[in-house]
Design an enzyme around this catalytic site. Structure first.
Site, PDB file in Angstrom:
ATOM      1  N   GLU A  79       0.985  12.479 -12.869  1.00 41.23           N
ATOM      2  CA  GLU A  79       1.539  13.373 -13.896  1.00 41.23           C
ATOM      3  C   GLU A  79       2.794  12.738 -14.495  1.00 41.23           C
ATOM      4  O   GLU A  79       3.616  12.178 -13.765  1.00 41.23           O
ATOM      5  CB  GLU A  79       1.874  14.717 -13.230  1.00 41.23           C
ATOM      6  CG  GLU A  79       2.582  15.723 -14.110  1.00 41.23           C
ATOM      7  CD  GLU A  79       2.953  16.982 -13.308  1.00 41.23           C
ATOM      8  OE1 GLU A  79       2.271  17.300 -12.318  1.00 41.23           O
ATOM      9  OE2 GLU A  79       3.948  17.629 -13.668  1.00 41.23           O
ATOM     10  N   LYS A 118      -0.491  23.369  -8.165  1.00 39.80           N
ATOM     11  CA  LYS A 118       0.629  22.826  -7.380  1.00 39.80           C
ATOM     12  C   LYS A 118       1.700  23.906  -7.287  1.00 39.80           C
ATOM     13  O   LYS A 118       2.065  24.532  -8.285  1.00 39.80           O
ATOM     14  CB  LYS A 118       1.171  21.515  -7.962  1.00 39.80           C
ATOM     15  CG  LYS A 118       1.890  21.583  -9.290  1.00 39.80           C
ATOM     16  CD  LYS A 118       2.620  20.243  -9.554  1.00 39.80           C
ATOM     17  CE  LYS A 118       3.549  20.308 -10.736  1.00 39.80           C
ATOM     18  NZ  LYS A 118       4.335  19.076 -10.931  1.00 39.80           N
ATOM     19  N   LYS A 157       2.000  25.664 -17.295  1.00 40.04           N
ATOM     20  CA  LYS A 157       3.143  26.449 -16.827  1.00 40.04           C
ATOM     21  C   LYS A 157       3.388  27.587 -17.822  1.00 40.04           C
ATOM     22  O   LYS A 157       3.694  27.337 -18.987  1.00 40.04           O
ATOM     23  CB  LYS A 157       4.399  25.569 -16.770  1.00 40.04           C
ATOM     24  CG  LYS A 157       4.399  24.491 -15.688  1.00 40.04           C
ATOM     25  CD  LYS A 157       5.555  23.511 -15.921  1.00 40.04           C
ATOM     26  CE  LYS A 157       5.815  22.629 -14.724  1.00 40.04           C
ATOM     27  NZ  LYS A 157       6.739  21.512 -15.055  1.00 40.04           N
ATOM     28  N   GLU A 170       8.043  13.855  -7.488  1.00 36.86           N
ATOM     29  CA  GLU A 170       7.140  14.577  -6.590  1.00 36.86           C
ATOM     30  C   GLU A 170       6.055  13.676  -5.999  1.00 36.86           C
ATOM     31  O   GLU A 170       5.352  12.978  -6.725  1.00 36.86           O
ATOM     32  CB  GLU A 170       6.443  15.725  -7.351  1.00 36.86           C
ATOM     33  CG  GLU A 170       7.433  16.711  -7.932  1.00 36.86           C
ATOM     34  CD  GLU A 170       6.783  17.772  -8.813  1.00 36.86           C
ATOM     35  OE1 GLU A 170       5.555  17.980  -8.715  1.00 36.86           O
ATOM     36  OE2 GLU A 170       7.522  18.387  -9.598  1.00 36.86           O
ATOM     37  N   ASP A 213       2.700  16.920 -18.561  1.00 36.45           N
ATOM     38  CA  ASP A 213       3.551  18.097 -18.322  1.00 36.45           C
ATOM     39  C   ASP A 213       4.623  18.152 -19.409  1.00 36.45           C
ATOM     40  O   ASP A 213       4.462  18.858 -20.416  1.00 36.45           O
ATOM     41  CB  ASP A 213       4.156  18.005 -16.912  1.00 36.45           C
ATOM     42  CG  ASP A 213       5.209  19.070 -16.641  1.00 36.45           C
ATOM     43  OD1 ASP A 213       5.302  20.033 -17.417  1.00 36.45           O
ATOM     44  OD2 ASP A 213       5.958  18.930 -15.646  1.00 36.45           O
ATOM     45  N   HIS A 267       3.697  25.864 -10.584  1.00 33.98           N
ATOM     46  CA  HIS A 267       4.946  26.613 -10.387  1.00 33.98           C
ATOM     47  C   HIS A 267       6.077  25.889 -11.130  1.00 33.98           C
ATOM     48  O   HIS A 267       5.825  24.892 -11.810  1.00 33.98           O
ATOM     49  CB  HIS A 267       5.263  26.672  -8.881  1.00 33.98           C
ATOM     50  CG  HIS A 267       5.570  25.325  -8.301  1.00 33.98           C
ATOM     51  ND1 HIS A 267       6.317  25.133  -7.161  1.00 33.98           N
ATOM     52  CD2 HIS A 267       5.238  24.064  -8.722  1.00 33.98           C
ATOM     53  CE1 HIS A 267       6.419  23.842  -6.912  1.00 33.98           C
ATOM     54  NE2 HIS A 267       5.779  23.181  -7.833  1.00 33.98           N
ATOM     55  N   ASP A 291       3.962  13.015  -9.297  1.00 33.53           N
ATOM     56  CA  ASP A 291       4.627  13.412 -10.540  1.00 33.53           C
ATOM     57  C   ASP A 291       5.982  12.717 -10.579  1.00 33.53           C
ATOM     58  O   ASP A 291       6.973  13.277 -10.117  1.00 33.53           O
ATOM     59  CB  ASP A 291       4.807  14.928 -10.634  1.00 33.53           C
ATOM     60  CG  ASP A 291       5.553  15.330 -11.916  1.00 33.53           C
ATOM     61  OD1 ASP A 291       5.751  14.450 -12.784  1.00 33.53           O
ATOM     62  OD2 ASP A 291       5.936  16.510 -12.036  1.00 33.53           O
ATOM     63  N   HIS A 294      15.164  16.977  -8.327  1.00 30.81           N
ATOM     64  CA  HIS A 294      14.887  18.024  -7.336  1.00 30.81           C
ATOM     65  C   HIS A 294      15.517  17.731  -5.982  1.00 30.81           C
ATOM     66  O   HIS A 294      15.355  18.504  -5.034  1.00 30.81           O
ATOM     67  CB  HIS A 294      13.377  18.213  -7.156  1.00 30.81           C
ATOM     68  CG  HIS A 294      12.712  18.807  -8.366  1.00 30.81           C
ATOM     69  ND1 HIS A 294      11.358  18.896  -8.509  1.00 30.81           N
ATOM     70  CD2 HIS A 294      13.243  19.361  -9.494  1.00 30.81           C
ATOM     71  CE1 HIS A 294      11.055  19.462  -9.662  1.00 30.81           C
ATOM     72  NE2 HIS A 294      12.177  19.738 -10.288  1.00 30.81           N
ATOM     73  N   SER A 322      13.535  19.894 -14.498  1.00 27.17           N
ATOM     74  CA  SER A 322      13.169  18.725 -15.308  1.00 27.17           C
ATOM     75  C   SER A 322      12.288  19.217 -16.453  1.00 27.17           C
ATOM     76  O   SER A 322      11.094  18.980 -16.499  1.00 27.17           O
ATOM     77  CB  SER A 322      12.436  17.674 -14.464  1.00 27.17           C
ATOM     78  OG  SER A 322      11.195  18.150 -14.010  1.00 27.17           O
ATOM     79  N   GLU A 361      11.615  21.901  -4.005  1.00 29.62           N
ATOM     80  CA  GLU A 361      10.259  22.436  -3.885  1.00 29.62           C
ATOM     81  C   GLU A 361       9.764  22.407  -2.445  1.00 29.62           C
ATOM     82  O   GLU A 361       8.562  22.538  -2.187  1.00 29.62           O
ATOM     83  CB  GLU A 361       9.316  21.680  -4.824  1.00 29.62           C
ATOM     84  CG  GLU A 361       9.710  21.894  -6.295  1.00 29.62           C
ATOM     85  CD  GLU A 361       8.693  21.378  -7.295  1.00 29.62           C
ATOM     86  OE1 GLU A 361       7.751  20.650  -6.904  1.00 29.62           O
ATOM     87  OE2 GLU A 361       8.836  21.704  -8.495  1.00 29.62           O
TER      88      GLU A 361
HETATM   89  P1  PGA Z   1      10.486  21.593 -13.064  1.00 30.14           P
HETATM   90  O1  PGA Z   1       9.608  20.494 -12.332  1.00 30.14           O
HETATM   91  O2  PGA Z   1       9.968  22.929 -12.696  1.00 30.14           O
HETATM   92  O3  PGA Z   1      11.868  21.313 -12.543  1.00 30.14           O
HETATM   93  O4  PGA Z   1      10.368  21.307 -14.542  1.00 30.14           O
HETATM   94  C1  PGA Z   1       8.236  20.620 -12.123  1.00 30.14           C
HETATM   95  C2  PGA Z   1       7.471  19.498 -12.747  1.00 30.14           C
HETATM   96  O5  PGA Z   1       8.045  18.572 -13.368  1.00 30.14           O
HETATM   97  O6  PGA Z   1       6.246  19.512 -12.663  1.00 30.14           O
HETATM   98 ZN    ZN Z   2       5.962  17.608 -13.905  1.00 35.00          ZN
END
Ligand code: PGA
Ligand code: ZN
Length: 416
Positions: free
Chosen positions: A281, A384, A333, A161, A308, A361, A240, A152, A40, A202
């Site tokens: 998030e 996370k 990230k 999430e 994010d 991650h 999230d 996911h 995502s 995840e």
């Molecule tokens: P992604 O998801 O690694 O698939 O982008 C993680 C997130 O959205 O925090």
């Molecule tokens: Zn996110």
């Protein structure tokens, strides 16, 4: 000096190709890094270079990015004397020459940057060598993703999430124990209801439950039955939704309903009131800056609002967001921006603006625990890395345990 810089196409936790970069130094040291990959992703992230050959891995091969490391990047780095990571990262950015790192690939650049960071750390702990001046290192509160939806997981849940955060735990080992206990209790609860206990990308469970509130109720029950207090004195919840993924045609699509930005804010306000949600998030989509401004005014005092997809660890975007008072926390990230140095720069901006930070991650991971060291080094107090289960996820948490055992005086918990 670097005597060898090379990359190998390996598989990530989803079975897609990614890079493993190796850097060898003149004194015989060998340093590796594994490159993560998101599903995502934000549209303004640095660009992952993929082969696009439908005959190999559905176009997802990374042989071109590997060739960039073995060729141009190795040629540029080998033989010269490098004295700092920022110098190497600046050279990588220069060599690529694009604003989005699309020529050599952000996956190639970030892998090299991470391996080089390890080379500069040498035999010492990576977290110590990454530590910015004036920043106190700290063991972060792990945010365990225990229930997966969105892109996911193949279920009907739109929110991506549902995380549990043992904010009230006295130590990192106790936080991990709490995470594992709640996760086990949640599995038992789902099984007792006849829900599926298979896992998402995840490592969280992926039952077919559509309503986010139903999931929140179950998680609170799991926390309580595991013997912990739901909330900031015990185990709190972080969300999230990754709402960019269910935002289309000007509406947010949640469990069959089409909601406006205002409707979503009202919905979150109710969730924060009814459940011990301490962090939210990507509650609104990456393009919905007006909505984000309203969300921040409405809920910014009550809950951590993490950007994010909207910030993508990009110093320029974070600067613009801070000016508009959008959100109050940054997700961090490495591969969204593409070098360790730029990541640390984004983190400095967040610190200076008084925004909190969560190190993260990606949904596609390798066993590389780099982010554990980054979290400790930069004292964010939050990380996370997925469920308290599955090798590529626990690699990060286990690295934190190692750091904690080796440096027992490090403080643990949220930064204040
Ligand atoms: P992604 O998801 O690694 O698939 O982008 C993680 C997130 O959205 O925090
Ligand atoms: Zn996110």
């Amino acid at each position: 000096t670097f005597t060898e810089v090379s990359a190998l196409e390996i598989l990530d936790s989803r079975g897609n190709p990614t890079l493993q970069v190796t850097v060898t130094t003149g004194d015989g040291g060998r340093y590796r890094a594994g490159v993560p990959s998101g599903a995502s992703t934000g549209t303004r992230e640095a660009v992952e270079l993929r082969d696009g050959d439908p005959e190999r891995y559905g176009g997802k091969g990374v042989t071109k990015a590997a060739a960039a490391v073995d060729g141009e990047i190795a040629d540029a780095l080998r033989g010269q004397r490098w004295t700092s990571l920022p110098d190497v990262d600046a050279a990588l950015i220069d060599l690529d020459g694009t604003a989005t790192k699309s020529r050599l690939g952000a996956n190639a650049l970030v892998g090299v940057s991470m391996a080089v960071a390890r080379a500069f750390a040498g035999n010492g702990p990576l977290w110590q060598s990454l530590q910015p001046e004036g920043v106190l290192p700290r063991l972060p509160v792990p945010h365990f993703n225990v229930l997966n939806g969105g892109v996911h997981a193949p279920n009907d849940l739109d929110f991506q999430e549902f995380m549990i955060a043992p904010v009230g735990a006295p130590s990192l080992p106790e936080a991990l124990r709490a995470g594992a206990a709640v996760y086990a209790r949640l599995r038992a609860l789902l099984a007792a209801r006849g829900d599926a206990t298979g896992l998402g990308d995840e490592g969280g469970f992926a039952p077919n439950i559509a309503l986010p509130e139903d999931v929140l109720r179950l998680i609170v029950q799991a926390i309580t039955e595991a013997g912990y207090e739901p909330g900031r004195d015990g185990v709190a919840i972080a969300l999230d939704p990754a709402s960019s993924e269910f935002s289309r045609d000007g509406s947010y699509h949640v469990a069959g309903e089409a909601l406006s930005s205002d409707d979503m804010i009202a919905r979150y306000e109710q969730m924060v009131t009814d459940f011990p949600v301490w962090s939210l998030e990507d509650g609104l989509a990456e393009g919905d800056w007006d909505g984000w401004a309203k969300l921040t005014t409405r809920l910014g005092d009550r809950v951590q609002l993490v950007g994010d997809d909207i910030f993508v660890t990009n110093p320029a975007i974070i600067t613009a967001a801070v000016e508009r008072r959008i959100g109050n926390s940054c997700l961090i990230k490495l591969n969204q921006i593409g070098t360790v140095t730029e990541t640390l720069e984004a983190q400095r901006l967040c610190r200076d603006a008084g925004y909190t930070q969560m190190i993260s991650h990606r949904s596609g991971e390798t066993p590389d625990p780099f982010i554990a060291d980054l979290a400790v080094a930069t004292g964010t107090g939050q990380i996370k890395a997925g469920a308290p289960a599955r090798g590529e996820r626990v690699a990060k948490y286990n690295r934190l345990l190692e750091i904690s055992a080796a440096a027992p005086d490090l403080p643990f918990g949220l930064a204040d």
